[in-house]
Design an enzyme around this catalytic site. Structure first.
Site, PDB file in Angstrom:
ATOM      1  N   GLY A  96       0.790  -1.239   0.000  1.00  0.00           N
ATOM      2  CA  GLY A  96       0.000   0.000   0.000  1.00  0.00           C
ATOM      3  C   GLY A  96       0.817   1.282   0.000  1.00  0.00           C
ATOM      4  N   ILE A  97       0.402   2.214   0.846  1.00  0.00           N
ATOM      5  CA  ILE A  97       1.001   3.554   0.867  1.00  0.00           C
ATOM      6  C   ILE A  97       2.479   3.486   1.264  1.00  0.00           C
ATOM      7  CG2 ILE A  97       0.919   5.781   2.055  1.00  0.00           C
ATOM      8  CD1 ILE A  97      -2.188   5.321   2.301  1.00  0.00           C
ATOM      9  N   TYR A 142     -10.472   3.903  15.153  1.00  0.00           N
ATOM     10  CA  TYR A 142      -9.534   4.342  14.114  1.00  0.00           C
ATOM     11  C   TYR A 142      -9.475   5.876  14.074  1.00  0.00           C
ATOM     12  CZ  TYR A 142      -7.388   4.780   9.475  1.00  0.00           C
ATOM     13  OH  TYR A 142      -6.553   5.107   8.425  1.00  0.00           O
TER      14      TYR A 142
HETATM   15  P1  NDP Z   1      -2.224  -1.596   4.071  1.00  0.00           P
HETATM   16  O1  NDP Z   1      -3.178  -2.438   4.842  1.00  0.00           O
HETATM   17  O2  NDP Z   1      -2.207  -1.662   2.597  1.00  0.00           O
HETATM   18  O3  NDP Z   1      -0.720  -1.862   4.586  1.00  0.00           O
HETATM   19  C1  NDP Z   1      -0.462  -1.819   5.954  1.00  0.00           C
HETATM   20  C2  NDP Z   1       1.026  -1.898   6.190  1.00  0.00           C
HETATM   21  O4  NDP Z   1       1.272  -1.786   7.594  1.00  0.00           O
HETATM   22  C3  NDP Z   1       1.621  -3.230   5.757  1.00  0.00           C
HETATM   23  O5  NDP Z   1       2.935  -3.004   5.313  1.00  0.00           O
HETATM   24  C4  NDP Z   1       1.621  -4.031   7.058  1.00  0.00           C
HETATM   25  O6  NDP Z   1       2.624  -5.058   7.089  1.00  0.00           O
HETATM   26  C5  NDP Z   1       1.971  -2.933   8.048  1.00  0.00           C
HETATM   27  N1  NDP Z   1       1.576  -3.220   9.430  1.00  0.00           N
HETATM   28  C6  NDP Z   1       0.336  -3.444   9.915  1.00  0.00           C
HETATM   29  N2  NDP Z   1       0.392  -3.654  11.241  1.00  0.00           N
HETATM   30  C7  NDP Z   1       1.681  -3.554  11.596  1.00  0.00           C
HETATM   31  C8  NDP Z   1       2.384  -3.676  12.819  1.00  0.00           C
HETATM   32  N3  NDP Z   1       1.759  -3.953  13.976  1.00  0.00           N
HETATM   33  N4  NDP Z   1       3.723  -3.533  12.806  1.00  0.00           N
HETATM   34  C9  NDP Z   1       4.371  -3.266  11.654  1.00  0.00           C
HETATM   35  N5  NDP Z   1       3.776  -3.123  10.469  1.00  0.00           N
HETATM   36  C10 NDP Z   1       2.441  -3.280  10.449  1.00  0.00           C
HETATM   37  O7  NDP Z   1      -2.498  -0.106   4.586  1.00  0.00           O
HETATM   38  P2  NDP Z   1      -2.445   1.286   3.817  1.00  0.00           P
HETATM   39  O8  NDP Z   1      -1.255   1.349   2.976  1.00  0.00           O
HETATM   40  O9  NDP Z   1      -3.781   1.552   3.250  1.00  0.00           O
HETATM   41  O10 NDP Z   1      -2.289   2.274   5.061  1.00  0.00           O
HETATM   42  C11 NDP Z   1      -1.052   2.852   5.423  1.00  0.00           C
HETATM   43  C12 NDP Z   1      -1.329   4.003   6.389  1.00  0.00           C
HETATM   44  O11 NDP Z   1      -2.182   4.942   5.741  1.00  0.00           O
HETATM   45  C13 NDP Z   1      -2.041   3.575   7.667  1.00  0.00           C
HETATM   46  O12 NDP Z   1      -1.537   4.298   8.761  1.00  0.00           O
HETATM   47  C14 NDP Z   1      -3.485   3.962   7.390  1.00  0.00           C
HETATM   48  O13 NDP Z   1      -4.198   4.205   8.572  1.00  0.00           O
HETATM   49  C15 NDP Z   1      -3.280   5.218   6.581  1.00  0.00           C
HETATM   50  N6  NDP Z   1      -4.460   5.567   5.769  1.00  0.00           N
HETATM   51  C16 NDP Z   1      -4.890   4.748   4.769  1.00  0.00           C
HETATM   52  C17 NDP Z   1      -6.017   5.087   4.033  1.00  0.00           C
HETATM   53  C18 NDP Z   1      -6.544   4.249   2.920  1.00  0.00           C
HETATM   54  O14 NDP Z   1      -7.644   4.566   2.407  1.00  0.00           O
HETATM   55  N7  NDP Z   1      -5.848   3.202   2.474  1.00  0.00           N
HETATM   56  C19 NDP Z   1      -6.775   6.310   4.350  1.00  0.00           C
HETATM   57  C20 NDP Z   1      -6.240   7.072   5.425  1.00  0.00           C
HETATM   58  C21 NDP Z   1      -5.115   6.722   6.088  1.00  0.00           C
HETATM   59  P3  NDP Z   1       2.295  -6.566   6.542  1.00  0.00           P
HETATM   60  O15 NDP Z   1       2.314  -6.507   5.039  1.00  0.00           O
HETATM   61  O16 NDP Z   1       3.415  -7.375   7.071  1.00  0.00           O
HETATM   62  O17 NDP Z   1       0.961  -6.937   7.100  1.00  0.00           O
END
Ligand code: NDP
Length: 240
Positions: free
Chosen positions: A14-15, A150
């Site tokens: 993702g991001i 959240y």
């Molecule tokens: P994804 O679900 O696509 O990716 C999440 C990422 O975070 C993965 O790399 C995952 O690792 C990692 N992760 C999750 N939990 C943990 C943890 N406990 N320790 C370490 N790494 C962790 O999320 P997004 O890319 O969509 O979101 C990224 C950020 O952007 C977040 O903070 C989210 O709240 C924010 N955001 C996203 C929006 C959206 O619409 N997508 C909107 C607003 C904010 P792994 O691959 O190993 O699981």
């Protein structure tokens, strides 16, 4: 000239993954974390190193666990940019949420940011240089029904950003947040096609945001004047 370095949490998908790619392309050495996606992250690290001639190291770390984050920082002697991106969502009524679910979400979305800032700030203060960028959400600005925990976690990230910016401005360390709207990542795969269409109908830009757009903003923020600090920059296609 020594290359700058960045720690990006949640960089496997993702991001965070798009941010890692953008920073690698810009010539940063990278420390990248994930929770479970070890193989994918290792492959990405090899690819970034090969393509962009930078150093990229991947770590599997639960960012909500302080001991694990401390171990991560034992591998980081110096740091220029800290990007707190790892996050999870939880959709459902607050009254149905278990205390364990609440704790897990707060640990990942909020505690983790405290842990990384606590450990990154001394590395930056000693050279009076560094940048902290927190990935937040429009729900932290305005709140969302069915996403109370959240929204609370991201609202706290916004306040942490503004307060820490004041604390670190004398040390020339800007702290800013990017409040994302709906970005096309796995986080929104839980929505059906109809639900996504309904969501898009409410977004003036008439589409979801792309992770690369957030990454481009993060990279610009990392190079912006240090006087730009304590800001919550919203990128949401005009949604909120
Ligand atoms: P994804 O679900 O696509 O990716 C999440 C990422 O975070 C993965 O790399 C995952 O690792 C990692 N992760 C999750 N939990 C943990 C943890 N406990 N320790 C370490 N790494 C962790 O999320 P997004 O890319 O969509 O979101 C990224 C950020 O952007 C977040 O903070 C989210 O709240 C924010 N955001 C996203 C929006 C959206 O619409 N997508 C909107 C607003 C904010 P792994 O691959 O190993 O699981």
């Amino acid at each position: 000239m020594t290359r700058k370095s960045a720690l990006i949490t949640g960089a496997s998908r993702g991001i965070g993954r798009a941010i890692a790619h953008a920073f690698a392309q810009a010539g940063y050495d990278l420390y990248l974390t994930c929770l479970h996606s070890e193989t994918a992250l290792s492959e990405d690290c090899r690819e970034y190193a090969r393509t962009f001639h930078i150093n990229a190291q991947g770590f599997c770390v639960d960012m909500g666990d302080f001991d694990a984050v401390q171990t991560l920082f034992s591998h980081i002697p110096d740091l220029d940019v800290m990007i707190n991106n790892a996050g999870i969502s939880h959709i459902g009524l607050l009254s149905d949420m278990t205390t364990d679910q609440w704790r897990r979400l707060m640990a990942t979305n909020l505690d983790a940011c405290f842990y990384t800032c606590k450990l990154a700030v001394p590395l930056m203060v000693r050279k009076k240089q560094g940048r902290i960028i927190n990935i937040s959400s429009v729900w932290g600005n305005v709140g969302a029904s069915m996403e109370v925990a959240y929204s609370a976690s991201k609202g706290a990230i916004n306040s942490l950003t503004k307060a820490l910016a004041k604390e670190l401005a004398p040390s020339n360390i800007p702290v800013n947040a990017i409040a994302c709207g709906v970005i096309d990542t796995d986080m929104n795969r839980c929505f059906s096609e109809d639900e996504l269409r309904a969501l898009i109908d409410e977004i003036p830009a008439d589409r979801l945001g792309q992770p690369q757009e957030v990454a481009a903003l993060a990279l610009q923020l990392a190079g912006a004047p240090a006087y730009l600090t304590g800001q919550i920059l919203t990128i949401d296609g005009g949604f909120c």
